[in-house]
Design a protein around this motif. Structure first.
Motif, mmCIF file in Angstrom:
data_model
loop_
_atom_site.group_PDB
_atom_site.id
_atom_site.type_symbol
_atom_site.label_atom_id
_atom_site.label_comp_id
_atom_site.label_asym_id
_atom_site.label_seq_id
_atom_site.Cartn_x
_atom_site.Cartn_y
_atom_site.Cartn_z
ATOM 1 N N ARG A 31 1.433 -2.873 -8.617
ATOM 2 C CA ARG A 31 0.753 -2.106 -7.568
ATOM 3 C C ARG A 31 0.672 -0.625 -7.930
ATOM 4 N N ASN A 32 1.719 -0.107 -8.536
ATOM 5 C CA ASN A 32 1.665 1.295 -8.963
ATOM 6 C C ASN A 32 0.537 1.514 -9.958
ATOM 7 N N MET A 54 4.981 1.512 1.024
ATOM 8 C CA MET A 54 5.704 1.548 -0.238
ATOM 9 C C MET A 54 7.171 1.906 -0.028
ATOM 10 N N ARG A 89 -2.169 -0.216 -10.081
ATOM 11 C CA ARG A 89 -3.413 -0.297 -9.298
ATOM 12 C C ARG A 89 -3.679 0.998 -8.546
ATOM 13 N N HIS A 90 -2.622 1.565 -7.942
ATOM 14 C CA HIS A 90 -2.799 2.817 -7.196
ATOM 15 C C HIS A 90 -3.221 3.950 -8.129
ATOM 16 N N THR A 91 -2.617 3.998 -9.321
ATOM 17 C CA THR A 91 -3.005 5.026 -10.294
ATOM 18 C C THR A 91 -4.462 4.852 -10.708
ATOM 19 N N ASP A 128 -6.757 3.463 -8.936
ATOM 20 C CA ASP A 128 -7.584 3.841 -7.781
ATOM 21 C C ASP A 128 -7.799 5.349 -7.726
ATOM 22 N N LEU A 129 -6.728 6.108 -7.995
ATOM 23 C CA LEU A 129 -6.870 7.565 -8.005
ATOM 24 C C LEU A 129 -7.853 8.011 -9.085
ATOM 25 N N ILE A 185 3.761 7.615 -5.976
ATOM 26 C CA ILE A 185 3.809 6.660 -7.091
ATOM 27 C C ILE A 185 5.024 6.941 -7.971
ATOM 28 N N ARG A 214 -0.134 11.656 -3.171
ATOM 29 C CA ARG A 214 -0.227 10.258 -3.608
ATOM 30 C C ARG A 214 0.410 10.064 -4.977
ATOM 31 N N GLY A 268 0.827 -1.201 0.000
ATOM 32 C CA GLY A 268 0.000 0.000 0.000
ATOM 33 C C GLY A 268 0.861 1.250 0.000
ATOM 34 N N ILE A 269 0.190 2.391 -0.072
ATOM 35 C CA ILE A 269 0.907 3.666 -0.112
ATOM 36 C C ILE A 269 1.794 3.828 1.115
#
Length: 463
Positions: A299-300, A226, A302-304, A306-307, A384, A380, A222-223
């Motif tokens: 994961r990066n 990371m 996925r995080h992008t 999610d944003l 990333i 955030r 997770g963030i």
């Protein structure tokens, strides 16, 4: 070839089967039946014993032990085929009176099926086959299965499991020697000695040595955690694990060497011979770097995403606010038209101004709302991009994506907090230019980073 051919291969005892399955697998073919009768013409009471040897050898590729029990359904079926009275016996010992008889029955079974014993010439060919397969095999048991199938296909009796295990170990030893030579060629001796010793030194995380630290799984990346993943990547890149040329070691073997370290306590790894440590620890470094790098890229992305999803969730509320403002503007325009105190020309001009104002405020599309949402999450997005910087992503230096990332990376390395006035706007997509070219240079920098995060994700997914 169908896997059913090897269903009973190397089994020490035949399983219990239904009547239909037994008829399919335990029946003698007409040719085999005639051969059994002809071979035992002078000793008809030996026919059942020879038939059992034929069935076992044909299914398993080996002879049954004299003490093994036999499925009753097989005995009934063979007795019926041989026109012999049904019998119920506990083991093969009941079918012969002396060891020489058992040896003779096995020889007859080999002659009927065309099997031969394992001789030196066949061993040489089998050793060459195992040496070739060992480069991809993950365990000795896998090579033993390869040997068993090779013998079965060549119609050679598998008389000893220990012989095959020893040959598999010898093939594996050859692969390990090749891996050691590859590793010692890929890096200077002093550097190899240093990175092996480093595995047992204290890690950046207090209370753990390097092997324990690298083996620790960081959850879902997770963030918040990371940063720990970035430290591991930076450590492995610092010892040049990304530069070692280990192309002669197949990916399967490299993974197997690495997993040995992964599944073993560091104290046990330290007790191994230095040659084994060099092979396994170096492969562990390389494999771990590849694993966490791939995981971090995934994961990066996925995080992008999610944003983008969070920003997209604001579309409905934005539409509601825009709709309310639009309705209020229409009501205001109607009030202007109904105002008899102004001249007709003045009312038309006022209504036109109001319409221009409404049209200007209603130009937001779903995509623009998402882009504004990404710009509003600078922390955030920056996290990333920090991970991407640790990965040291490379690509075509002339591509627009690579040039944008290089320009932003230079600004980040310099500690910039806002976009410089002379920034090359040709690197920015047209849809992002209104945000990047905003008079607020801090907001413009955040927009440029958000644009880069989206572009990097798309480029990595496209390969």
């Amino acid at each position: 070839m169908s896997i059913l051919r090897y269903r009973f291969l190397a089994l020490k005892a035949l399983p219990k089967l239904t009547e239909d399955e037994a008829e399919l697998h335990f029946s003698l073919t007409p040719t085999q039946l005639d051969a059994v009768k002809a071979a035992t013409q002078k000793q008809p009471d030996h026919r059942l014993a020879v038939a059992v040897q034929v069935i076992y050898l044909n299914l398993t590729g080996s002879h049954p032990a004299a003490s093994k029990t036999m499925p009753s359904v097989m005995l009934r079926l063979l007795c019926h085929q041989l026109a012999a009275p049904e019998t119920h016996i506990a083991s093969l010992n009941s079918l012969f009176d002396r060891p020489a008889t058992l040896t003779a029955h096995r020889k007859l079974a080999q002659e009927i099926l065309g099997f031969e014993p394992l001789e030196d010439e066949a061993k040489t060919k089998l050793a060459a086959e195992l040496a070739m397969c060992a480069t991809e095999a993950l365990a000795i048991t896998e090579l033993v299965i390869v040997a068993q199938r090779w013998l079965f296909d060549q119609r050679i009796v598998n008389s000893s499991a220990r012989v095959l295990e020893d040959m598999a170990r010898a093939a594996f030893a050859g692969v390990e020697a090749l891996a050691l030579n590859t590793i010692r060629t890929a890096m200077p001796a002093q550097w190899l000695k240093r990175v092996v010793k480093l595995a047992f030194k204290e890690s950046p995380r207090e209370g753990m040595n390097v092997l324990e630290w690298l083996k620790t799984y960081e959850g879902k990346h997770g963030i918040r955690n990371m940063g720990e993943v970035v430290k591991k990547i930076a450590f492995l890149r610092e010892i040049q694990a990304d530069q070692w040329s280990l192309g002669s070691i197949s990916q399967g073997r490299l993974r197997e060497f690495a997993l040995r370290v992964q599944h073993r306590p560091p104290s046990d790894t330290k007790k191994l011979p230095i040659e084994t440590q060099e092979v396994e620890i170096v492969c562990f470094y390389v494999y771990t770097l590849a694993q966490i790098t791939d995981e971090r890229i995934y994961r990066n992305g996925r995080h992008t995403a999610d944003l983008e999803r969070i920003s997209a969730s604001k579309i409905d509320s934005k539409r509601a606010a825009t709709g309310a403002a639009l309705r209020a503007g229409i009501v205001s325009a109607r009030a202007i038209l109904d105002d008899g105190r102004k001249s007709y020309k003045a009312r038309c001009e006022a209504v036109a101004a109001k319409m221009d104002q409404l049209l200007e405020g209603s130009s937001d599309t779903d995509s623009s709302v998402i882009r504004e949402g990404l710009v509003s999450e600078p922390v955030r997005v920056n996290t990333i991009l920090t991970t991407y910087a640790a990965l040291d992503i490379e690509g075509d230096p002339t591509s627009k994506d690579a040039r944008l990332w290089d320009a932003l990376k230079a600004l980040r390395d310099a500690g910039a907090k806002q976009l410089p006035e002379d920034f090359d706007m040709s690197l920015i997509d047209a849809k992002w230019k209104p945000l990047v070219g905003d008079g607020d240079r801090i907001r413009g920098f955040a927009a440029a980073q958000a644009c880069a995060a989206i572009r990097i994700r798309q480029a990595l997914r496209a390969g």
